[in-house]
Design an enzyme around this catalytic site. Structure first.
Site, PDB file in Angstrom:
ATOM      1  N   SER A 116       0.827  -1.202   0.000  1.00 15.01           N
ATOM      2  CA  SER A 116       0.000   0.000   0.000  1.00 15.01           C
ATOM      3  C   SER A 116       0.860   1.250   0.000  1.00 15.01           C
ATOM      4  CB  SER A 116      -0.916   0.008   1.223  1.00 15.01           C
ATOM      5  OG  SER A 116      -2.117  -0.627   0.900  1.00 15.01           O
ATOM      6  N   PRO A 130       4.205   1.599  -8.519  1.00 13.85           N
ATOM      7  CA  PRO A 130       3.261   2.409  -7.761  1.00 13.85           C
ATOM      8  C   PRO A 130       2.190   1.553  -7.097  1.00 13.85           C
ATOM      9  CG  PRO A 130       2.920   2.690 -10.121  1.00 13.85           C
ATOM     10  CD  PRO A 130       4.064   1.758  -9.964  1.00 13.85           C
ATOM     11  N   GLY A 151     -28.321   6.189 -46.254  1.00  9.16           N
ATOM     12  CA  GLY A 151     -28.811   5.697 -47.535  1.00  9.16           C
ATOM     13  C   GLY A 151     -28.235   4.347 -47.930  1.00  9.16           C
ATOM     14  N   SER A 210     -21.880  -0.696 -39.243  1.00 10.93           N
ATOM     15  CA  SER A 210     -20.524  -1.216 -38.980  1.00 10.93           C
ATOM     16  C   SER A 210     -19.541  -0.090 -38.653  1.00 10.93           C
ATOM     17  CB  SER A 210     -20.021  -2.064 -40.156  1.00 10.93           C
ATOM     18  OG  SER A 210     -20.251  -1.451 -41.393  1.00 10.93           O
TER      19      SER A 210
END
Lengths: 638, 308
Positions: free
Chosen positions: A40, A120, A481, A550
């Site tokens: 931690s 980290p 279209g 798509s």
């Protein structure tokens, strides 16, 4: 070697000054251990690393001077040396928002060189922790003695165990702040042991320390006579190294590069992943399965009589066996498996979630293939170890999935050989590394389903119809279209005597894809299925027209790659959003704008326009009739 | 037993063998994937080590890429001598690039301060990479050199204008390097990332790698300026009023442009003595370079701008 095994502080300083040659000789036989520290945020990670650097004299006078200065100015130790500042170049950088990253640090003792991956602690940096852990021989998991086992401790332990690190040190830190209490130490160890068992961790070594005071860091602490084990540094000097673990396994080497400086030499270069190789050894090249024998192990320093796991070498063979980058050379009588379907654990590392069905690049060993996640099985809640049903995986999520590759690859389970069981997934558009994967095992089903050879092949089907099979793929915004033009094109082709079929987005969603919604994951699956259907139809010799929004380039490319070269014709029905929205034939834009319809392409879901469509029709300037004629002219001229 | 097979008392590779194998693996990955790779060669000890590793990686073939020296015209003379010899010995092409603009404007370390490094090195490097269309460039940087290097990946990506984005680095897992990039991007690859200064010296010693004689002590003419001992290597050196070059026994721990590189007083004339001095020394390596002194984050800033 040294008499002072109990006291591994830098005792060779004298040797440096007195007999540098003796010193160098001694040091060239050092081994190297890579480890990771995790825990931690306030568990004292930076202090621990700073302390190790300081005690092994890796800190120069100029650095020490600035350390003393900084300790007084911004330190948290009341003016005493704050070791954390040594490694927290990070702290300042974090303020600028740059460091969320693994930093590598180096120190050495008489016996070993060490590389520490300083990672980290925060949950959002899981991917960086996994990066650091992937190359580590050992992990030091820190616990604040006052806090005990925390969520973060569990999370990191889970990841470290997942990555297959077998050497785990539980460093119970800040013992000075709990009065060097033996009871407190054992309480924490007991807690941790319980958790370790749950996640299947085989063993760990608990050490009570104080990074700040140096207790049990380098030498045994007089404050804790009840502790009988080694100091942290002693243990780091003794712990086994991964490469040594791999030496006893059967020989494996992934071929990186074929070395052909002239016609007389053909060598296969790679780094040995497991085992030992000697000239005369019978070997097998996978996936082809061809066998031959090793003729020589060629290096710049002369031919070798043997080479072991970890070495980078070049092998030559007795016969001209086909072998290229991506192939794996194995011992002939102990080859590894070859398969194209796997169960694997995935750690997702990208902001864009995992999409089942989307093709990603998979790099394993020295080979890169195309792969899709066929079936997400579950996501793991690392804090509670619960399995959650999930269709996808988001950033830092860990899950188990089934994966399918476009061709069989040699592999081993990650637990047996990380070299041939660990892989990364790469997004084909952004080129980002989106996931780390660990193969569990191959799924048998792929080996049991074979292609049935048929006599009337796709060419025969098409020839009978006197046409060339095609997929004409209309893509564009809703209301652009597509359907209208595709419909006209089909009518005209039909009138010309062509055999066609129109797959329309709306129609398909009434049947085949009834179970799919409009999330990104479902859109990908929608297109995958349509692509497969279109392929079957081209096998039947048809000219297939499709009208689907798509929206993603990846999936259109996936379908393109399903087809024979030149067979796929992408038609971009290019209607600007404002024009399509003004038309709003089905009233959908209105609904989307008012929030009644979610994930609507162009409004709250992206449309990725084609970069190189075969045909682009401009519906603002052309009538639907003219557009259809343009498409037909283009199809028939190909 | 062949000489090259060290005694595996514990069947474990030594730290130098492991580092060597890793560097070779990295170089081969580049060659297998890159379209047009190049090795940046600055003639220092790190470059010398990297070049030696390249010879090993591709033996018996010569390294299948050229060397590129981004020159400032202000290097030590001894560096130019070794540069040409090293390329010839390795059987590799040597490309030398001079920034034409810096050349034309007569940019030099005496008049132009930071601009000198900026134009000759940073801009020069970008120009050369663009000119030859190199997609991958090897560099001899090490992670132990400096704080921002400690965080840099082995495969480090650069945008179309050669910038480094530290916030957006790819995770680098196992030894699976993701070498995919957009057409306009380029990659800097650091095969000796995990070597320390001591590792480099020890390896040079063990392998007998030829390095510039300036690393060894010898009486040389120097002036003391701004706390640094600067060698007067040729007659372009502008002496300030009252400055008289003194002969001193000096050597260099790092090499760059001679008017910007500080020497140390030393009696070390052999490699073991150099290593001995290094081990007993009390200041970190980059102290000898004027470039880093501006501010602690200066290297990071330079790198973002495209400096190697």
């Amino acid at each position: 070697m040294t008499a002072e095994t109990k006291d591994p502080v830098y005792v060779t300083d004298a040797l440096i000054a007195e007999d540098i040659d003796a010193y160098l000789l001694k040091h060239q036989h050092k081994t190297m251990l890579r480890f990771i520290t995790c825990g931690s945020v306030d568990d004292g990670k930076s202090t621990l690393i700073g302390r190790l650097l300081y005690d092994t004299k890796m800190i120069f006078e100029d650095q020490l001077a600035s350390l003393e200065h900084d300790s007084k100015a911004v330190g948290t130790q009341g003016g005493e040396i704050d070791f954390a500042l040594l490694v927290d170049g990070l702290a300042a950088e974090r303020e600028q928002g740059i460091t969320i990253d693994v930093a590598y640090r180096f120190f050495a003792t008489d016996k070993r060189k060490f590389i520490v991956a300083d990672t980290p602690g925060h949950e959002q940096y899981t991917r960086n922790m996994v990066t650091g852990a992937s190359t580590a021989d050992l992990a030091v998991i820190l616990i604040d003695a006052r806090q005990g086992v925390l969520t973060q401790t569990r999370r990191h332990s889970y990841l470290v165990n997942l990555l297959g690190i077998r050497n785990i040190v539980l460093a119970v830190n800040k013992m000075d702040l709990v009065g060097y209490s033996q009871e407190r130490f054992y309480e924490i160890v007991k807690d941790y042991a319980h958790f370790a068992k749950q996640i299947g961790m085989e063993s760990f070594l608990p050490i009570p320390i104080s990074g700040l005071r140096g207790d049990n860091m380098v030498t045994k602490s007089p404050e804790m006579p009840w502790y009988q084990g080694p100091s942290l540094l002693q243990h780091l000097e003794e712990a086994p190294i991964n490469d040594s673990r791999m030496i006893d396994k059967p020989f494996r080497m992934a071929v990186q590069w074929v070395n052909r400086p002239n016609l007389d030499f053909r060598g296969f270069a790679g780094q040995i992943g497991a085992g030992v190789v000697r000239p005369g050894d019978a070997i097998r090249v996978l996936p082809s399965g061809k066998t031959t024998t090793v003729k020589s192990i060629v290096t710049f320093d002369g031919d070798l009589e043997q080479a072991i796991a970890g070495q980078s070498v070049t092998l030559t063979f007795d016969d001209e066996v086909d072998c290229s980058r991506g192939d794996v050379i194995t011992r002939a009588d102990a080859p590894c498996e070859v398969a194209d379907q796997f169960e694997a654990a995935l750690v997702w590392m990208d902001e864009h979630e995992m999409l089942p069905g989307r093709p990603y690049l998979l790099k394993i060993g020295t080979q890169t293939v195309t792969a899709t996640v066929t079936e997400p099985k579950y996501e793991v809640n690392v804090n509670t170890l619960e399995h959650l049903a999930s269709r996808t995986l988001g950033l830092n999520a860990i899950g188990v999935v089934n994966i399918s590759t476009d061709r069989p690859i040699p592999f081993e389970a990650y637990a047996d050989n990380p070299d041939l069981g660990g892989f990364i997934l790469i997004d084909r558009m952004s080129n980002a590394t989106v996931a780390a994967g660990l193969i569990h095992f191959a799924l048998r089903r792929s080996q049991n389903i074979h292609w049935q050879a048929v006599d009337i092949n796709r060419e025969a089907h098409a020839a009978q119809k006197n046409q060339t099979a095609r997929v004409v793929w209309f893509t564009g915004l809703s209301g652009s279209g597509k359907s209208t033009i595709a419909n006209l094109v089909e009518k005209k082709l039909h009138a010309m005597g062509k055999h066609t079929f129109l797959l329309d987005g709306d129609n398909v969603r009434h049947g085949l894809n009834r179970d799919l919604g409009f999330t990104d994951a479902d859109r990908v699956e929608n297109i995958r299925r349509v692509g497969e259907v279109a392929r079957l139809m081209t096998d039947a010799g048809l000219i297939v027209l499709t009208a689907f929004i798509s929206p993603f380039r990846s999936e259109r490319r996936m379908v393109r790659e399903l087809m024979a070269p030149g067979e796929f014709i992408e038609v971009h029905v290019n209607t600007p959003l404002d024009v399509a929205e003004a038309r709003d034939v089905k009233g959908l834009y209105k609904k989307a704008r008012s929030g009644q319809l979610k994930n609507f392409t162009g409004i709250d879901s992206p449309y990725e326009a084609p970069e190189a469509a075969e045909i682009t029709v401009n519906t603002v300037e052309l009538s639907a009739e003219d557009a259809a004629d343009q498409v037909i002219a283009a199809i028939l001229s190909r | 037993m062949p000489q090259s097979l060290p005694a595996f008392d514990s069947a474990t590779l030594t730290h130098l063998q492991r580092l060597e194998a890793e560097s070779i693996h990295i170089m081969r990955e580049v060659v297998a994937n890159a379209e047009n790779p190049v090795m940046l060669y600055s003639v220092g000890k790190d470059s010398a080590t990297m070049l030696h590793l390249a010879k090993k990686a591709f033996y018996p073939a010569p390294p299948p890429f050229p060397l590129l020296h981004v020159d400032t015209t202000w290097k030590f003379r001894a560096m130019y001598d070794l540069r040409d010899k090293a390329a010839k010995d390795a059987g590799m092409d040597l490309l030398v690039h001079h920034n034409p603009e810096a050349m034309e404007k007569g940019i030099n370390p005496f008049d132009h301060g930071g601009l000198h490094t900026d134009m000759w090195k940073t801009e020069g490097l970008k120009q050369a990479l663009t000119k030859y269309n190199f997609d991958v460039a090897f560099g001899g940087a090490r992670r132990d050199e400096e704080k921002s290097r400690a965080k840099e990946r082995v495969f480090s990506f650069r945008s179309a204008n050669h910038r480094w984005d530290p916030k957006n680095q790819r995770p680098e897992l196992w030894k699976l390097y993701n070498t995919r990039k957009a057409k306009t991007e380029s990659i800097r690859v650091f095969p000796i990332s995990n070597w320390t200064e001591l590792d480099i010296w020890q390896y040079i010693h063990l392998e007998g790698i030829e390095i510039v004689p300036l690393y060894f002590s010898e009486p040389r003419p120097v002036v003391e300026r701004d706390g640094l001992l600067i060698m007067v290597d040729d007659d372009r050196f502008r002496l300030r009023p009252g400055e008289v070059p003194q002969m001193k026994s000096i050597r260099f721990r790092t090499l760059g442009c001679y008017p910007l590189t500080g020497a140390v007083e030393s009696e070390a004339t052999t490699l073991p003595e150099v290593i001995q001095e290094m081990l007993l020394t009390t200041t970190s390596e980059r102290q000898g370079r004027a470039i880093d002194h501006d501010q602690s984050a200066s290297m990071e800033k330079k790198k973002q701008e495209g400096y190697f």
